[in-house]
Design an enzyme around this catalytic site. Structure first.
Site, short mmCIF file in Angstrom:
data_model
loop_
_atom_site.label_atom_id
_atom_site.label_comp_id
_atom_site.label_asym_id
_atom_site.label_seq_id
_atom_site.Cartn_x
_atom_site.Cartn_y
_atom_site.Cartn_z
N ASN A 116 -7.85 11.55 -10.67
CA ASN A 116 -9.08 12.24 -11.43
C ASN A 116 -9.00 14.31 -11.42
O ASN A 116 -8.35 14.39 -10.72
CB ASN A 116 -10.18 11.50 -11.34
N ASP B 32 0.95 -0.95 -0.02
CA ASP B 32 0.07 -0.35 0.26
C ASP B 32 0.92 1.40 0.03
O ASP B 32 1.33 1.60 0.80
CB ASP B 32 -0.68 0.00 1.01
N ASP C 148 -6.52 6.10 -5.58
CA ASP C 148 -6.49 8.07 -4.53
C ASP C 148 -7.74 8.57 -3.20
O ASP C 148 -7.23 8.87 -2.65
CB ASP C 148 -7.53 8.32 -6.11
N SER D 264 -2.89 4.69 -14.90
CA SER D 264 -3.82 4.23 -15.07
C SER D 264 -3.96 2.51 -15.11
O SER D 264 -5.03 2.56 -16.59
CB SER D 264 -3.39 5.44 -16.21
N THR D 265 -3.68 2.09 -14.50
CA THR D 265 -3.59 0.88 -14.87
C THR D 265 -4.65 0.22 -14.14
O THR D 265 -4.43 -0.98 -14.66
CB THR D 265 -2.76 0.16 -14.97
N GLY D 266 -5.60 1.19 -13.69
CA GLY D 266 -6.87 0.59 -13.18
C GLY D 266 -7.82 0.38 -13.14
O GLY D 266 -8.13 0.09 -14.32
N VAL D 267 -8.80 1.33 -12.84
CA VAL D 267 -10.54 1.46 -13.49
C VAL D 267 -9.89 3.24 -15.03
O VAL D 267 -10.32 2.25 -16.00
CB VAL D 267 -11.06 2.20 -12.74
N TYR D 268 -8.80 3.03 -15.04
CA TYR D 268 -8.29 3.94 -16.06
C TYR D 268 -7.88 2.84 -17.59
O TYR D 268 -8.21 2.74 -18.91
CB TYR D 268 -7.48 4.32 -15.90
P1 ADP Z 1 -6.51 4.95 -12.28
O1 ADP Z 1 -7.69 5.41 -12.64
O2 ADP Z 1 -5.30 5.11 -12.76
O3 ADP Z 1 -6.87 3.48 -13.10
P2 ADP Z 1 -6.01 3.20 -10.24
O4 ADP Z 1 -6.88 3.78 -8.18
O5 ADP Z 1 -7.73 2.03 -10.47
O6 ADP Z 1 -6.13 4.22 -10.65
O7 ADP Z 1 -5.28 2.22 -9.85
C1 ADP Z 1 -3.97 2.67 -10.18
C2 ADP Z 1 -3.17 0.94 -10.04
O8 ADP Z 1 -2.51 1.33 -8.19
C3 ADP Z 1 -3.48 -0.13 -9.52
O9 ADP Z 1 -2.38 -1.06 -10.41
C4 ADP Z 1 -3.81 -0.13 -8.15
O10 ADP Z 1 -3.61 -1.88 -8.84
C5 ADP Z 1 -3.04 0.36 -7.61
N1 ADP Z 1 -3.45 0.70 -5.79
C6 ADP Z 1 -5.20 0.93 -5.30
N2 ADP Z 1 -4.60 1.17 -4.84
C7 ADP Z 1 -3.43 1.72 -4.19
C8 ADP Z 1 -2.88 1.29 -2.99
N3 ADP Z 1 -2.98 1.72 -1.42
N4 ADP Z 1 -1.74 1.30 -3.15
C9 ADP Z 1 -0.56 1.16 -4.06
N5 ADP Z 1 -1.17 0.80 -5.15
C10 ADP Z 1 -2.73 1.21 -5.52
#
Ligand code: ADP
Length: 202
Positions: free
Chosen positions: A34, A14, A44, A139-143
């Protein structure tokens, strides 16, 4: 070997909880925000929860942030964990498109915007004399940006920046799970091997 390469580290965990057993302390973390800068899900949300409500109040006055750019704020409650700055950057949303030409142009534009997130964040870190900055996989999560492609962009632009700047001294790629960390390791190993081969040839 490559000095810039020695200044990057991959960790799993984390980003709001930098490990204490490291020789160097993370003093700035990057938020995959965002455009509103008012918090959201994923990393975020985790950063806003950990930094506390003062972050939201502060960001409400910043007027947002455009995709590919970055803004720096205090870390508020995260100061207690040794973090002094949060760098908010807005990654591009990956648009898969059925039309091949549009998709390719879209890809290039998104690559450039993602690269800009890393470079702009590092410029702010250098201006604020940050020693060690941790990045999530922007950007690799929901984006929806493809993870390997994003890791290649992240690694090459961070290495390029470090090669020409003393600050930050270190960059940490903070991956949320082992699978993501594996992607970064692979990208770095491939690059490392490529550099070795180039040295031998040169
Ligand atoms: P985005 O909207 O830019 O895609 P996300 O938060 O959905 O952002 O995801 C970006 C990356 O951060 C993903 O690889 C996700 O697994 C990772 N992530 C989510 N929570 C945490 C955290 N607490 N610490 C580190 N990485 C995280």
């Amino acid at each position: 070997m490559n000095e810039a390469l020695d200044r990057i580290t991959i960790v799993t965990g984390d980003i709001t909880r930098p490990r204490k057993d490291q020789q160097w302390a993370v003093d700035a973390i990057v938020n995959a925000a965002n455009e509103s800068l008012r918090g959201g899900g994923g990393v975020d949300g985790a950063i806003h929860r950990a930094a506390g409500p003062r972050l939201l109040a502060h960001n409400a006055k910043l007027g947002g942030c455009r995709t590919g750019l970055a803004k720096i704020t205090p870390a508020f409650d995260l100061e207690a964990r040794g973090i002094h700055h949060i760098i908010h950057t807005v990654g591009p949303i990956w648009h898969a498109d059925d039309d091949e030409i549009d998709a390719k142009l879209g890809d290039v534009r998104e690559d450039v915007l993602l690269a800009s997130c890393y470079t702009r964040s590092l410029e702010l870190a250098a201006e604020h004399d940050c020693q060690c900055v941790a990045f999530p996989a922007i950007s690799t999560g929901v984006y929806g940006f493809p993870k390997q492609r994003a890791a290649q962009i992240a690694v090459s632009h961070v290495l390029g920046f470090l090669a020409t700047h003393d600050r930050p001294q270190r960059v940490v790629f903070c991956c949320f799970d082992e699978a993501d960390a594996g992607i970064y390791c692979e990208v770095i190993e491939t690059r490392d091997q490529w550099m070795l081969n180039r040295k031998r040839l040169g």
